[in-house]
Write an enzyme that holds these catalytic residues in place. Structure first.
Site, mmCIF file in Angstrom:
data_model
loop_
_atom_site.group_PDB
_atom_site.id
_atom_site.type_symbol
_atom_site.label_atom_id
_atom_site.label_comp_id
_atom_site.label_asym_id
_atom_site.label_seq_id
_atom_site.Cartn_x
_atom_site.Cartn_y
_atom_site.Cartn_z
ATOM 1 N N LYS A 273 0.597 -1.093 0.031
ATOM 2 C CA LYS A 273 -0.156 0.150 -0.028
ATOM 3 C C LYS A 273 0.885 1.257 0.079
ATOM 4 C CE LYS A 273 -4.044 -1.888 2.289
ATOM 5 N NZ LYS A 273 -5.002 -1.884 3.385
ATOM 6 N N ASN B 195 2.384 0.762 18.643
ATOM 7 C CA ASN B 195 2.977 -0.211 17.660
ATOM 8 C C ASN B 195 4.454 -0.705 18.403
ATOM 9 O OD1 ASN B 195 2.958 -1.040 14.746
ATOM 10 N ND2 ASN B 195 5.029 -0.120 14.676
ATOM 11 N N ASP C 193 -9.752 2.844 2.569
ATOM 12 C CA ASP C 193 -9.748 1.992 3.697
ATOM 13 C C ASP C 193 -10.202 2.875 4.904
ATOM 14 O OD1 ASP C 193 -8.492 -0.452 2.948
ATOM 15 O OD2 ASP C 193 -6.282 0.412 3.254
#
Length: 279
Positions: A66, A150, A102
């Protein structure tokens, strides 16, 4: 002449996009075919050149391409440029233009289950292309808190820094998020962790998850990931990635064909193929 469409990714065997789009072509009388293509990172440039040479009318882009596909395209939609990720490409007379559906697809699906997002405390897990798209779109909705976690915090920090909308936000590592999980009303999992065939993995421990929270995982195969199963057992409301998948697919279909497709039909088709009930 038959139009050609496709989806590229690595892996790609799990994708339900071909069956979903090919049925829509039949329903709306469009002479077209949609195929899945397994494209590794080192072959991405050649694949894009091939699609252009063959005159593909459009294609979807999934993990891990992406972000990497952006320099290979001729033009970017402003939102895709801001997000820094593309999941839909339209061939406009030989000009490949990248879009990102998205974030919009996710929020459309989420708002079918949650009446409003303002004032909610939200945690997004992951910092890839899908996380970035969802983060920016969620920020626009004005939540009370929009944290992102993350394993590599620098990637999460970049998303917070680049977000074009003002929102109270923090970038955290996984352990920090785990230790304060009880403060969040909504948790959104955007990584591939837990996707088939590696279904017994989870990206985060939910020991401190509060009952009554809402947990959404953008994975739709399996329909219930380990994360969702554990969250449901702790009293959370859960949502898999099917709603996001069909809504982002519908937005792509409209860009390619100028038709707003039947969302229910799309969802039923994917559920039938997966052989289960959505959550």
């Amino acid at each position: 002449m038959k139009k050609l469409f496709g989806v590229i990714g690595d892996p790609i065997e799990h994708s339900m996009s071909p069956s979903m789009h090919n049925e829509l072509f039949q329903v709306y009388g469009i002479n077209a075919n949609y195929h899945a293509f397994h494209v590794k990172k080192e072959n991405l440039s050649d694949a894009v050149k091939g699609f252009k040479a063959l005159g593909f009318a459009g294609f979807n882009v999934t993990v891990p391409h992406k972000e990497a596909i952006i320099p290979l395209l001729d033009e970017l939609d402003p939102l895709a440029k801001a997000i820094g990720a593309v999941n839909t490409v339209v061939n406009e007379n030989g000009n490949l233009k990248g879009f990102n559906t998205d974030g919009s697809g996710f929020v459309k699906g989420l708002l079918e289950r949650i009446s409003m997002l303002s004032e909610k405390k939200v945690l997004i897990i992951g910092a890839g292309g899908a996380a970035r798209a969802i983060y920016f779109t969620m920020a626009k909705e004005g939540p009370g808190l929009l944290d992102i976690c993350n394993r590599t915090v620098t990637k999460a920090n970049l998303i917070v820094k680049d977000c074009p909308y003002q929102v109270t936000a923090r970038a955290l590592n996984i352990e920090e998020a785990e230790h304060q999980l009880e403060i969040y009303d909504l948790i959104i999992q955007t990584t591939p962790i837990g996707m088939a065939p590696d279904i017994e993995r989870s990206p985060i421990s939910i020991h401190k998850l509060k009952s009554g929270s809402f947990v959404s995982d953008i994975i739709y195969n399996p329909l219930e990931t380990k994360l969702l199963r554990e969250a449901g057992n702790k009293g959370a409301e859960i949502q898999n990635g099917l709603d996001m998948f069909v809504h982002q697919g519908a937005l792509a279909f409209k860009k390619w064909n100028g038709i707003v497709p039947d969302i229910k039909r799309m969802k039923d088709k994917v559920l039938k193929q997966l052989g289960g009930l959505s959550c």
